[in-house]
Write an enzyme that holds these catalytic residues in place. Structure first.
Site, mmCIF file in Angstrom:
data_model
loop_
_atom_site.group_PDB
_atom_site.id
_atom_site.type_symbol
_atom_site.label_atom_id
_atom_site.label_comp_id
_atom_site.label_asym_id
_atom_site.label_seq_id
_atom_site.Cartn_x
_atom_site.Cartn_y
_atom_site.Cartn_z
ATOM 1 N N GLU A 84 36.805 110.035 62.881
ATOM 2 C CA GLU A 84 37.738 109.121 63.079
ATOM 3 C C GLU A 84 39.021 109.558 63.915
ATOM 4 O O GLU A 84 39.521 108.898 64.874
ATOM 5 C CB GLU A 84 38.463 108.527 61.655
ATOM 6 N N HIS A 106 32.925 105.463 68.736
ATOM 7 C CA HIS A 106 31.694 105.900 67.819
ATOM 8 C C HIS A 106 30.502 105.703 68.571
ATOM 9 O O HIS A 106 29.556 106.567 68.383
ATOM 10 C CB HIS A 106 31.710 104.943 66.580
ATOM 11 N N HIS A 156 38.542 103.011 70.176
ATOM 12 C CA HIS A 156 38.030 103.461 69.212
ATOM 13 C C HIS A 156 36.488 103.400 68.578
ATOM 14 O O HIS A 156 35.869 104.239 68.447
ATOM 15 C CB HIS A 156 39.185 103.103 67.984
ATOM 16 N N GLU A 157 36.200 102.054 68.702
ATOM 17 C CA GLU A 157 34.879 101.851 68.384
ATOM 18 C C GLU A 157 34.006 102.202 69.292
ATOM 19 O O GLU A 157 32.863 102.692 68.985
ATOM 20 C CB GLU A 157 34.680 100.257 68.113
#
Length: 290
Positions: free
Chosen positions: A177, A132, A128-129
């Site tokens: 997100e 980004h 997930h990070e």
């Protein structure tokens, strides 16, 4: 568990449609992207690097090597260079990342989050990070904040305009997100793992985590959908989420469950290991962020 490496993966191939639309709008602002990178990038990266080195544990081959291996595997799957990873003592389960100029990107995970998760779930959070970083969300988040700050200085309409831009920024954040949850799925290639992370963030603890039921949580997500499908339900849902920077966990679980069954997701896995140049498919190696 080793997953299919998505060689040549581009950020726009897994962006959520709303995130893609909002990001493309931000890209059209002439010169601001470069200005933020040049003026704030070096200062921000140096500040956070010192902060992380002073107050966290840096993960590597000789420090928490199992976490380092999860990071390397996720980066290989997402075709991304390996950033720095830090573990920080903190009671609130959370993880975050920063990269402005792309030279010193890093990911930070709180100890309380790691304590809740299995190794595969930790990989999902890392994925997930990394999403980004892959999508360069840090740059556009800073741009959005600058726009809101500038609008607030304009009188008499500045306050009203700033509030509108703030609402748009929060909406973009929520869409971003969704995109990064997709990156988490690509990193683990198991939607139940991602749903389990979201479930534990919603109501997990070190003692409860092993007892939670993913299927029941997904059923809860569908019930949330049903209750909010009416006009009144939509109004209440919008009112509840308008000031949130993240979508509610059940909504994120429902979104990732749907995308895991989509042709877009299946095609990304099916085309792994190949990149198309001018209509010709060729094998391409190396970890590069395109």
């Amino acid at each position: 568990m080793l997953n299919i490496p998505l060689i040549g993966l581009k950020a726009d191939q897994f962006r959520h449609p709303l995130d893609l639309e909002a990001t493309n709008t931000l890209k059209q602002l002439p010169g601001l992207d470069l200005m933020v990178r040049q003026l704030l990038g070096q200062l921000g990266e140096q500040f956070f690097m010192l902060e992380n080195l002073a107050s966290s544990v840096q993960v590597g081959e000789n420090q928490l090597p199992h976490l380092h291996q999860l990071l390397v595997e996720a980066c290989k799957t997402l075709d991304l260079e390996v950033p720095q990873l830090y573990v920080r003592q903190h009671p609130m389960p959370n993880a975050y990342t920063f990269a402005m100029r792309g030279k010193q990107p890093f990911v930070v995970m709180h100890t309380s989050l790691i304590d809740l998760l299995t190794d595969e779930e930790v990989k999902a959070v890392i994925g997930h990070e990394l999403g980004h970083l892959k999508c360069e969300h840090g740059v556009y988040l800073t741009l959005a904040n600058l726009i809101v700050l500038a609008a607030g200085q304009i009188s008499p309409l500045g306050t009203v305009l700033a509030q509108g831009l703030q609402a748009q920024m929060l909406e973009w954040l929520r869409c971003a997100e969704f995109t990064c949850d997709r990156a988490a799925l690509l990193a683990t290639q198991d939607p139940r793992v991602v749903a389990s992370v979201l479930m534990k963030l919603a109501g997990g603890s070190p003692t409860l985590a092993p007892k939670l039921n993913v299927d029941a949580f997904l059923a809860q997500a569908r019930a949330y959908d049903d209750l909010s499908s009416s006009e009144l339900g939509q109004m209440l849902k919008q009112a509840q989420t308008a000031q949130l920077s993240h979508p509610v966990p059940v909504l994120r679980a429902r979104e990732i469950d749907r995308w895991a069954s989509s042709k877009d997701y299946e095609s990304l896995l099916a085309r792994s290991g190949s990149v198309c140049y001018d209509g010709e498919t060729k094998t391409k190696g190396g970890w590069r962020n395109w």
